[in-house]
Scaffold this motif. Structure first.
Motif, PDB file in Angstrom:
ATOM      1  N   ARG A 287       1.027  -0.879   0.015  1.00  0.00           N
ATOM      2  CA  ARG A 287       0.252  -0.043   0.018  1.00  0.00           C
ATOM      3  C   ARG A 287       0.775   0.976   0.162  1.00  0.00           C
ATOM      4  O   ARG A 287       0.499   2.080  -1.225  1.00  0.00           O
ATOM      5  CB  ARG A 287      -0.407  -0.452   1.524  1.00  0.00           C
ATOM      6  CG  ARG A 287      -1.534   1.068   1.548  1.00  0.00           C
ATOM      7  CD  ARG A 287      -2.938   1.529   2.571  1.00  0.00           C
ATOM      8  NE  ARG A 287      -3.860   2.532   2.784  1.00  0.00           N
ATOM      9  CZ  ARG A 287      -3.060   3.337   3.212  1.00  0.00           C
ATOM     10  NH1 ARG A 287      -1.926   3.601   4.553  1.00  0.00           N
ATOM     11  NH2 ARG A 287      -4.057   4.288   3.362  1.00  0.00           N
ATOM     12  N   TRP A 288       2.082   1.047   1.108  1.00  0.00           N
ATOM     13  CA  TRP A 288       2.825   2.462   0.950  1.00  0.00           C
ATOM     14  C   TRP A 288       3.479   2.346  -0.011  1.00  0.00           C
ATOM     15  O   TRP A 288       4.009   3.737  -0.407  1.00  0.00           O
ATOM     16  CB  TRP A 288       3.452   2.655   2.586  1.00  0.00           C
ATOM     17  CG  TRP A 288       2.981   3.092   3.567  1.00  0.00           C
ATOM     18  CD1 TRP A 288       2.115   2.054   4.572  1.00  0.00           C
ATOM     19  CD2 TRP A 288       2.743   4.508   4.104  1.00  0.00           C
ATOM     20  NE1 TRP A 288       1.513   2.685   4.866  1.00  0.00           N
ATOM     21  CE2 TRP A 288       1.568   4.476   4.807  1.00  0.00           C
ATOM     22  CE3 TRP A 288       2.536   5.492   3.328  1.00  0.00           C
ATOM     23  CZ2 TRP A 288       0.781   5.315   6.117  1.00  0.00           C
ATOM     24  CZ3 TRP A 288       1.846   7.093   3.836  1.00  0.00           C
ATOM     25  CH2 TRP A 288       1.559   6.702   4.463  1.00  0.00           C
ATOM     26  N   PHE A 289       4.181   1.602  -0.824  1.00  0.00           N
ATOM     27  CA  PHE A 289       4.809   2.083  -2.618  1.00  0.00           C
ATOM     28  C   PHE A 289       3.981   2.463  -2.825  1.00  0.00           C
ATOM     29  O   PHE A 289       4.156   2.872  -4.163  1.00  0.00           O
ATOM     30  CB  PHE A 289       5.120   0.347  -2.558  1.00  0.00           C
ATOM     31  CG  PHE A 289       5.657   0.201  -3.656  1.00  0.00           C
ATOM     32  CD1 PHE A 289       7.395   0.774  -3.789  1.00  0.00           C
ATOM     33  CD2 PHE A 289       5.285  -0.131  -5.036  1.00  0.00           C
ATOM     34  CE1 PHE A 289       7.759   0.822  -5.922  1.00  0.00           C
ATOM     35  CE2 PHE A 289       5.813   0.336  -6.387  1.00  0.00           C
ATOM     36  CZ  PHE A 289       7.126   0.250  -6.183  1.00  0.00           C
ATOM     37  N   ARG A 290       2.607   1.884  -3.171  1.00  0.00           N
ATOM     38  CA  ARG A 290       1.340   2.192  -4.289  1.00  0.00           C
ATOM     39  C   ARG A 290       1.453   3.503  -3.798  1.00  0.00           C
ATOM     40  O   ARG A 290       1.120   4.484  -5.270  1.00  0.00           O
ATOM     41  CB  ARG A 290       0.000   1.903  -3.981  1.00  0.00           C
ATOM     42  CG  ARG A 290      -0.849   2.328  -5.244  1.00  0.00           C
ATOM     43  CD  ARG A 290      -1.801   1.047  -5.318  1.00  0.00           C
ATOM     44  NE  ARG A 290      -1.868  -0.676  -5.480  1.00  0.00           N
ATOM     45  CZ  ARG A 290      -1.585  -0.956  -6.194  1.00  0.00           C
ATOM     46  NH1 ARG A 290      -1.356  -0.108  -7.102  1.00  0.00           N
ATOM     47  NH2 ARG A 290      -1.333  -2.270  -6.557  1.00  0.00           N
ATOM     48  N   ILE A 291       1.352   4.371  -3.035  1.00  0.00           N
ATOM     49  CA  ILE A 291       0.910   5.884  -2.549  1.00  0.00           C
ATOM     50  C   ILE A 291       1.753   6.757  -2.831  1.00  0.00           C
ATOM     51  O   ILE A 291       2.023   7.439  -3.217  1.00  0.00           O
ATOM     52  CB  ILE A 291       0.627   5.507  -0.074  1.00  0.00           C
ATOM     53  CG1 ILE A 291      -0.542   5.572  -0.315  1.00  0.00           C
ATOM     54  CG2 ILE A 291       0.812   7.763  -0.583  1.00  0.00           C
ATOM     55  CD1 ILE A 291      -0.344   5.402   1.502  1.00  0.00           C
ATOM     56  N   GLY A 292       3.281   5.923  -2.548  1.00  0.00           N
ATOM     57  CA  GLY A 292       4.421   6.664  -2.775  1.00  0.00           C
ATOM     58  C   GLY A 292       4.805   6.566  -5.038  1.00  0.00           C
ATOM     59  O   GLY A 292       5.020   7.751  -5.576  1.00  0.00           O
ATOM     60  N   TYR A 293       4.341   6.007  -5.107  1.00  0.00           N
ATOM     61  CA  TYR A 293       4.377   5.435  -6.782  1.00  0.00           C
ATOM     62  C   TYR A 293       3.310   6.177  -7.555  1.00  0.00           C
ATOM     63  O   TYR A 293       3.676   7.360  -8.341  1.00  0.00           O
ATOM     64  CB  TYR A 293       4.703   4.084  -7.055  1.00  0.00           C
ATOM     65  CG  TYR A 293       3.701   3.854  -8.819  1.00  0.00           C
ATOM     66  CD1 TYR A 293       5.127   4.079  -9.433  1.00  0.00           C
ATOM     67  CD2 TYR A 293       2.687   3.613  -9.062  1.00  0.00           C
ATOM     68  CE1 TYR A 293       4.852   4.192 -10.473  1.00  0.00           C
ATOM     69  CE2 TYR A 293       1.882   3.520 -10.200  1.00  0.00           C
ATOM     70  CZ  TYR A 293       3.234   3.118 -11.707  1.00  0.00           C
ATOM     71  OH  TYR A 293       3.415   3.553 -12.455  1.00  0.00           O
ATOM     72  N   GLN A 294       1.760   6.459  -7.292  1.00  0.00           N
ATOM     73  CA  GLN A 294       1.048   7.332  -7.248  1.00  0.00           C
ATOM     74  C   GLN A 294       1.223   8.677  -7.284  1.00  0.00           C
ATOM     75  O   GLN A 294       0.520   9.774  -8.251  1.00  0.00           O
ATOM     76  CB  GLN A 294      -0.339   6.922  -6.746  1.00  0.00           C
ATOM     77  CG  GLN A 294      -0.810   5.440  -6.928  1.00  0.00           C
ATOM     78  CD  GLN A 294      -1.692   4.572  -6.893  1.00  0.00           C
ATOM     79  OE1 GLN A 294      -2.635   5.569  -5.914  1.00  0.00           O
ATOM     80  NE2 GLN A 294      -2.624   3.829  -7.205  1.00  0.00           N
TER      81      GLN A 294
END
Length: 309
Positions: A287-294
């Protein structure tokens, strides 16, 4: 990932193939090393037993195995040192690891460009870390690095340490194949370097001295999830530069999930102990990887202020 032909970072130190000097004291004061293909008892316990205990302490208590190795070395005091046997690898493994080394040098250069730009936009200068590639054991400012620990960042010398054999484990045993899974691993460790530069790591290490085990583990999870988010910030920049291919982000998310506390504990012992988590669950890490990526915005990576991890 479209990495061939791209610039490589000059901040790479390849220690593979070098003689490695690893202290190992016995009750009589002599130094011994495990025999190739087996173990040798030292001080009443085997090397394998030590590694198992060290990993258990890391997972369940949050004690860095590097610190444990360093304490053991210091406890023995000064003494003779011998050279560790070089790791055995097939020609195919050596060729794959050489390619991984070249790939990581490109990824490191990409992270330098990304974080250099972000720091400059905020009126500061990004101090680049060094990447150390090693095999088996190596000396660090945080103690003795061991392949069993996996990739790690040492804030004392601002270096990321990676034994390239870890990527075979990531692929074959953890089920997270692909070059972008490897890129995620390095970008996560670089995320810890960013935390070191911004004071997050220093504050965490100071605060944990007065925190109980449960609260210390929670703060550790926030540190790790923020590093995952920072890895996503880099992935966002990499995507915009055109080097991310279809399926790459899924590879990174798969790697983030594969090293979640719940997944690791279930794989190792068949059940989970949530109270001992100190890196975050598979769902939290992805989830937090996705937050940074998006978002592509490190300001969105404030795990310490988040109401829900």
């Amino acid at each position: 990932m479209r990495w061939e032909g791209r610039e490589r970072s000059a901040n790479v130190e390849d220690r593979r193939g070098r003689p490695r000097r690893v202290p190992r004291r016995t009750p009589g004061g002599r130094v011994r090393l495990p025999r190739p293909g087996g173990t040798r008892r030292a001080g009443g316990g085997s090397i394998i037993l030590f590694i198992v205990v060290a990993i258990a302490l890391w997972i369940f208590v949050g004690i860095n195995p590097l610190q444990l190795l360093d304490m053991l070395a210091r406890e023995g005091g000064p003494g003779p040192v011998v050279t560790a046997p070089q790791e055995r690898a097939t020609p195919e493994q050596r060729a794959a690891r050489d390619e991984n080394a070249a790939f990581l040098a490109v990824v490191l250069n990409e992270t330098e460009d990304t974080w250099g730009r972000i720091f400059a936009q905020n009126g500061s200068r990004y101090e680049e870390p060094r990447l150390v590639l090693y095999s088996g054991f190596t000396n660090t400012a945080c103690g003795f690095g061991n392949a069993a620990v996996g990739p790690f960042y040492c804030p004392a010398d601002r270096r990321v340490y990676i034994d390239l054999s870890f990527f075979e484990l990531l692929d074959q045993r953890l089920g997270a194949p692909g070059d972008f899974a490897q890129a995620y691993v390095l970008a996560h460790e670089v995320g810890h370097h960013v935390q070191n530069l911004t004071g997050v790591l220093g504050r965490f290490h100071r605060d944990r001295q007065r925190l109980g085990e449960r609260q210390s583990n929670l703060e550790s999870i926030k540190v790790e999830l923020q590093a995952d988010c920072y890895a996503g910030v880099w992935a966002h920049a990499a995507d915009r530069s055109g080097i991310v291919e279809e399926g790459d982000i899924d590879e990174a998310l798969g790697a983030a999930s594969a090293v979640g506390d719940d997944v690791m504990q279930r794989r190792q012992q068949g059940y989970v102990v949530p109270e001992s988590f100190n890196h975050g669950t598979a769902a939290q890490r992805s989830r937090w990887f996705r937050i940074g990526y998006q978002s592509g915005n490190p300001s969105e990576c404030d795990t310490f202020g988040a109401r829900d991890l």
